[in-house]
Design a protein around this motif. Structure first.
Motif, PDB file in Angstrom:
ATOM      1  N   ARG A   1       0.833  -1.202   0.000  1.00 32.26           N
ATOM      2  CA  ARG A   1       0.000   0.000   0.000  1.00 32.26           C
ATOM      3  C   ARG A   1       0.869   1.255   0.000  1.00 32.26           C
ATOM      4  O   ARG A   1       0.572   2.235  -0.691  1.00 32.26           O
ATOM      5  N   GLU A   2       1.953   1.203   0.747  1.00 27.58           N
ATOM      6  CA  GLU A   2       2.859   2.350   0.780  1.00 27.58           C
ATOM      7  C   GLU A   2       3.535   2.537  -0.574  1.00 27.58           C
ATOM      8  O   GLU A   2       3.713   3.677  -1.026  1.00 27.58           O
ATOM      9  N   SER A   3       3.892   1.431  -1.208  1.00 24.50           N
ATOM     10  CA  SER A   3       4.531   1.519  -2.531  1.00 24.50           C
ATOM     11  C   SER A   3       3.588   2.124  -3.560  1.00 24.50           C
ATOM     12  O   SER A   3       3.988   2.944  -4.389  1.00 24.50           O
ATOM     13  N   VAL A   4       2.307   1.724  -3.511  1.00 26.20           N
ATOM     14  CA  VAL A   4       1.317   2.286  -4.432  1.00 26.20           C
ATOM     15  C   VAL A   4       1.161   3.779  -4.201  1.00 26.20           C
ATOM     16  O   VAL A   4       1.145   4.583  -5.144  1.00 26.20           O
ATOM     17  N   SER A   5       1.071   4.175  -2.935  1.00 20.36           N
ATOM     18  CA  SER A   5       0.918   5.602  -2.614  1.00 20.36           C
ATOM     19  C   SER A   5       2.127   6.406  -3.077  1.00 20.36           C
ATOM     20  O   SER A   5       1.983   7.501  -3.630  1.00 20.36           O
ATOM     21  N   GLN A   6       3.318   5.855  -2.880  1.00 17.50           N
ATOM     22  CA  GLN A   6       4.533   6.548  -3.304  1.00 17.50           C
ATOM     23  C   GLN A   6       4.588   6.671  -4.821  1.00 17.50           C
ATOM     24  O   GLN A   6       4.999   7.707  -5.355  1.00 17.50           O
ATOM     25  N   ALA A   7       4.167   5.624  -5.532  1.00 15.40           N
ATOM     26  CA  ALA A   7       4.165   5.675  -6.994  1.00 15.40           C
ATOM     27  C   ALA A   7       3.192   6.738  -7.495  1.00 15.40           C
ATOM     28  O   ALA A   7       3.499   7.487  -8.432  1.00 15.40           O
ATOM     29  N   LEU A   8       2.025   6.825  -6.872  1.00 17.22           N
ATOM     30  CA  LEU A   8       1.053   7.842  -7.275  1.00 17.22           C
ATOM     31  C   LEU A   8       1.556   9.241  -6.954  1.00 17.22           C
ATOM     32  O   LEU A   8       1.355  10.180  -7.744  1.00 17.22           O
TER      33      LEU A   8
END
Length: 318
Positions: free
Chosen positions: A157-164
């Motif tokens: 979830r953190e990786s997705v947020s960082q990518a966005l």
């Protein structure tokens, strides 16, 4: 029996994506090529030791109709290459051949051992009417690690947020994809590529139908990947954009016209030759054999190599 996983514990889009069909294949963007035998790599010459991709007399097409004829050469590790040419010149076909969507009619594509690829197809190949959210689409970049039904961890979830955040879409996680503008959708797709953390990145017309601000931001991200020594190939229509941002260029007209340093590749005489080649091809062009073509030799295109090949059944420049 344990409690039913919540949307924060599991990939929430997995049941829905069972009905996607072809779309699933398009948006996973992570297709491994068939492993090459050790004999294939022993046969390569010293020029290819720094190659990420090697094309050997590659012919690709649809049915019995070739779309690219007799492509030879290498894509260096860490290079940034634009692929240009008129509509129908074979640019998208080449991308599909590299990732394995299309199998060669002749010749081969060899990917260096250990190189993982991420492929971003044209937006037109994505069904935007499918009921998915931004987080669902971006999370597809985790498939190589998690699989379709894998657990969605806190780190994920953190990786997705960082990518966005990296593509300027912080807070867009729950937005339906059918409400996004063209630029927002392309940023979402770039966020998915970021999650894949690939060595080889293939982008098919990523700047089409997007605003100038988005183009600038995506170019900055591509340059960041280049600085990280990833290998990048991008299909581009805007030649001014290519001249300003891409060190190397492959000019196609169903066969390689010129390939190397962008300034040399996009010389007026090469562009004229490409136009004449493209105008001369017929839709039912036969499967030709190259004249005097040495099937055992690859070319290193790191230094502006001009392809002046003319094949027996293909057009000849005036």
């Amino acid at each position: 029996m344990g409690a039913k996983p919540t949307e924060h514990d599991e990939l929430t889009w997995a049941p829905q994506f069972r009905r996607i069909g072809l779309l699933t294949n398009v948006i996973t963007s992570h297709i491994d090529l068939a492993a090459c035998s050790s004999a294939d790599f022993r046969a390569t010459d010293r020029l290819m030791t720094n190659a990420c991709l090697t094309f050997r007399d590659l012919t690709l097409g649809y049915g019995s109709h070739p779309a690219i004829h007799h492509l030879d050469g290498t894509i260096r590790r860490g290079s940034l290459t634009a692929v240009v040419g008129a509509n129908g010149s074979g640019k998208s076909t080449l991308m599909k051949g590299i990732v394995g969507v299309l199998k060669p009619m002749a010749g081969s594509v060899i990917r260096a051992p250990g190189v993982h690829a991420a492929y971003l197809p044209q937006q037109s190949e994505l069904d935007r009417s499918f009921p998915a959210r931004v987080v669902d689409l971006v999370s597809l970049g985790l498939w190589p690690k998690r699989g379709m039904l894998g657990r969605y961890t806190k780190e994920d979830r953190e990786s997705v947020s960082q990518a966005l955040m990296a593509v300027g879409l912080g807070g867009f996680e729950k937005r339906p994809i059918d409400t996004l503008s063209g630029g927002q959708l392309q940023r979402t797709l770039f966020a998915r590529v970021l999650l894949q953390d690939a060595d080889l990145i293939l982008l098919d017309e990523p700047f089409n139908a997007v605003d100038a601000k988005t183009v600038g931001d995506l170019i900055a991200l591509i340059k960041r990947w280049h600085g990280e020594e990833r290998t990048i190939m991008v299909v581009v229509h805007d030649l001014d954009l290519v001249r300003q941002n891409f060190p190397e260029t492959l000019l196609l007209a169903r066969q390689p016209v010129a390939w190397g340093e962008t300034k040399e590749t996009l010389r007026p005489e090469n562009l004229l030759r490409a136009r004449r080649f493209h105008e001369a091809w017929e839709e039912n062009a036969p499967w030709c054999e190259p004249e005097g073509h040495d099937h055992g030799q690859g070319h290193d295109h790191a230094h502006g190599h001009d392809h002046g090949h003319h094949h027996g059944s293909g057009p000849r420049a005036a």
